[in-house]
Design a protein around this motif. Structure first.
Motif, PDB file in Angstrom:
ATOM      1  N   ASN A   1     -82.445  43.187 -61.359  1.00  0.00           N
ATOM      2  CA  ASN A   1     -82.373  42.657 -59.996  1.00  0.00           C
ATOM      3  C   ASN A   1     -83.595  41.841 -59.591  1.00  0.00           C
ATOM      4  OD1 ASN A   1     -79.887  43.756 -59.669  1.00  0.00           O
ATOM      5  ND2 ASN A   1     -80.557  45.477 -58.416  1.00  0.00           N
ATOM      6  N   ARG A   2     -84.753  42.199 -60.062  1.00  0.00           N
ATOM      7  CA  ARG A   2     -85.980  41.525 -59.637  1.00  0.00           C
ATOM      8  C   ARG A   2     -86.389  40.373 -60.555  1.00  0.00           C
ATOM      9  NH1 ARG A   2     -89.981  46.303 -57.826  1.00  0.00           N
ATOM     10  NH2 ARG A   2     -89.182  46.435 -55.725  1.00  0.00           N
ATOM     11  N   ILE A   3     -85.625  40.150 -61.598  1.00  0.00           N
ATOM     12  CA  ILE A   3     -86.009  39.125 -62.566  1.00  0.00           C
ATOM     13  C   ILE A   3     -85.248  37.838 -62.279  1.00  0.00           C
ATOM     14  CG2 ILE A   3     -86.144  38.524 -65.009  1.00  0.00           C
ATOM     15  CD1 ILE A   3     -86.182  41.545 -65.612  1.00  0.00           C
ATOM     16  N   SER A   4     -85.997  36.750 -62.147  1.00  0.00           N
ATOM     17  CA  SER A   4     -85.397  35.431 -61.930  1.00  0.00           C
ATOM     18  C   SER A   4     -85.760  34.529 -63.101  1.00  0.00           C
ATOM     19  CB  SER A   4     -85.917  34.813 -60.637  1.00  0.00           C
ATOM     20  OG  SER A   4     -85.451  35.545 -59.532  1.00  0.00           O
TER      21      SER A   4
ATOM     22  N   GLY B   1     -85.258  24.220 -63.112  1.00  0.00           N
ATOM     23  CA  GLY B   1     -86.410  24.092 -62.232  1.00  0.00           C
ATOM     24  C   GLY B   1     -86.399  24.996 -61.012  1.00  0.00           C
ATOM     25  N   THR B   2     -85.391  25.825 -60.858  1.00  0.00           N
ATOM     26  CA  THR B   2     -85.293  26.716 -59.703  1.00  0.00           C
ATOM     27  C   THR B   2     -85.266  28.169 -60.166  1.00  0.00           C
ATOM     28  OG1 THR B   2     -83.930  25.048 -58.616  1.00  0.00           O
ATOM     29  CG2 THR B   2     -83.942  27.242 -57.643  1.00  0.00           C
ATOM     30  N   PRO B   3     -86.146  29.029 -59.629  1.00  0.00           N
ATOM     31  CA  PRO B   3     -86.069  30.460 -59.979  1.00  0.00           C
ATOM     32  C   PRO B   3     -84.744  31.029 -59.457  1.00  0.00           C
ATOM     33  CG  PRO B   3     -88.067  29.962 -58.707  1.00  0.00           C
ATOM     34  CD  PRO B   3     -87.223  28.743 -58.710  1.00  0.00           C
ATOM     35  N   THR B   4     -83.911  31.501 -60.376  1.00  0.00           N
ATOM     36  CA  THR B   4     -82.585  31.993 -60.020  1.00  0.00           C
ATOM     37  C   THR B   4     -82.392  33.409 -60.557  1.00  0.00           C
ATOM     38  OG1 THR B   4     -81.819  29.714 -60.312  1.00  0.00           O
ATOM     39  CG2 THR B   4     -80.122  31.400 -60.152  1.00  0.00           C
ATOM     40  N   PRO B   5     -81.907  34.337 -59.707  1.00  0.00           N
ATOM     41  CA  PRO B   5     -81.634  35.693 -60.202  1.00  0.00           C
ATOM     42  C   PRO B   5     -80.646  35.654 -61.368  1.00  0.00           C
ATOM     43  CG  PRO B   5     -81.513  35.632 -57.809  1.00  0.00           C
ATOM     44  CD  PRO B   5     -81.630  34.205 -58.279  1.00  0.00           C
ATOM     45  N   ILE B   6     -80.898  36.487 -62.366  1.00  0.00           N
ATOM     46  CA  ILE B   6     -80.065  36.496 -63.576  1.00  0.00           C
ATOM     47  C   ILE B   6     -78.592  36.739 -63.247  1.00  0.00           C
ATOM     48  CG2 ILE B   6     -79.625  37.746 -65.730  1.00  0.00           C
ATOM     49  CD1 ILE B   6     -82.659  38.045 -66.017  1.00  0.00           C
TER      50      ILE B   6
ATOM     51  N   ALA C   1     -84.109  30.437 -71.048  1.00  0.00           N
ATOM     52  CA  ALA C   1     -84.794  30.702 -69.781  1.00  0.00           C
ATOM     53  C   ALA C   1     -84.692  32.180 -69.399  1.00  0.00           C
ATOM     54  CB  ALA C   1     -84.219  29.827 -68.674  1.00  0.00           C
ATOM     55  N   ILE C   2     -83.511  32.760 -69.600  1.00  0.00           N
ATOM     56  CA  ILE C   2     -83.313  34.181 -69.281  1.00  0.00           C
ATOM     57  C   ILE C   2     -84.157  35.037 -70.218  1.00  0.00           C
ATOM     58  CG2 ILE C   2     -81.640  36.069 -69.272  1.00  0.00           C
ATOM     59  CD1 ILE C   2     -79.534  33.980 -68.365  1.00  0.00           C
TER      60      ILE C   2
END
Length: 184
Positions: free
Chosen positions: A37-40, A45-50, A76-77
């Motif tokens: 949940n806390r990992i983006s 180029g945008t921090p996105t929740p997995i 990226a993940i």
């Protein structure tokens, strides 16, 4: 006054919910998608929740499989998981990422228990801060003659009961999570 009191009650409830989310991010030896949940991940180029860029499944009790909808997001993940405090090395097969959760050692269990104690204490501090803010608010109202001294005393008593109940709820959540961590 009742509506103001309700607002403070909701704030305390949100603090408790925040602690529950923190607890969900603590892994208890078995695979739980809540740890992500806390990992983006950096997605274009945008921090996105997995959870927003991949499906997460659990084929067995100790494995999570993350399958991105866009294959270009795999790297990226993987990088986001490696840089997180999860402590698990992801395995990448080009299409999906596997996370295998090892059995917890006694030492790691104790570290996790310390961590959840810290989360609980932070939740209690937040609840107490809300109580303090509420008492200050009602004292200002009393000074401005918007409420009587008896109403102020009543509000303080109700706020203290609400604070005590919230702290008890946090202690119960802590005890349950601690039992879960120590019995895995």
């Amino acid at each position: 006054m009742k509506s103001e009191f309700k607002a403070y009650e909701e704030k305390m409830q949100k603090s408790i919910e925040s602690v529950v989310k923190d607890f969900d991010s603590v892994r208890a030896g078995r695979a739980n998608a809540g740890v992500l949940n806390r990992i983006s991940a950096d997605y274009y180029g945008t921090p996105t929740p997995i959870q927003q860029i991949a499906s997460i499944s659990s084929p067995d009790a100790r494995t999570l499989v993350i399958t991105p909808w866009d294959a270009t997001a795999v790297r990226a993940i993987e990088k986001a998981i490696q840089e997180s405090d999860l402590g698990i090395n992801p395995t990448n097969d080009g299409k999906s990422i596997r996370l295998v959760f090892p059995q917890l050692t006694e030492e790691r269990r104790k570290e996790l228990v310390k961590q959840i104690h810290k989360y609980t204490e932070n939740g209690k501090v937040a609840v107490r801060n809300i109580r303090r803010d509420a008492v200050d608010h009602f004292k200002k109202q009393q000074k401005a003659s918007e409420i009587t001294e008896d109403e102020l005393k009543s509000a303080e008593k109700e706020l203290q009961k609400l604070t005590d109940d919230s702290c008890k709820q946090l202690d119960t959540l802590l005890a349950n999570k601690e039992k879960e961590l120590m019995s895995v």
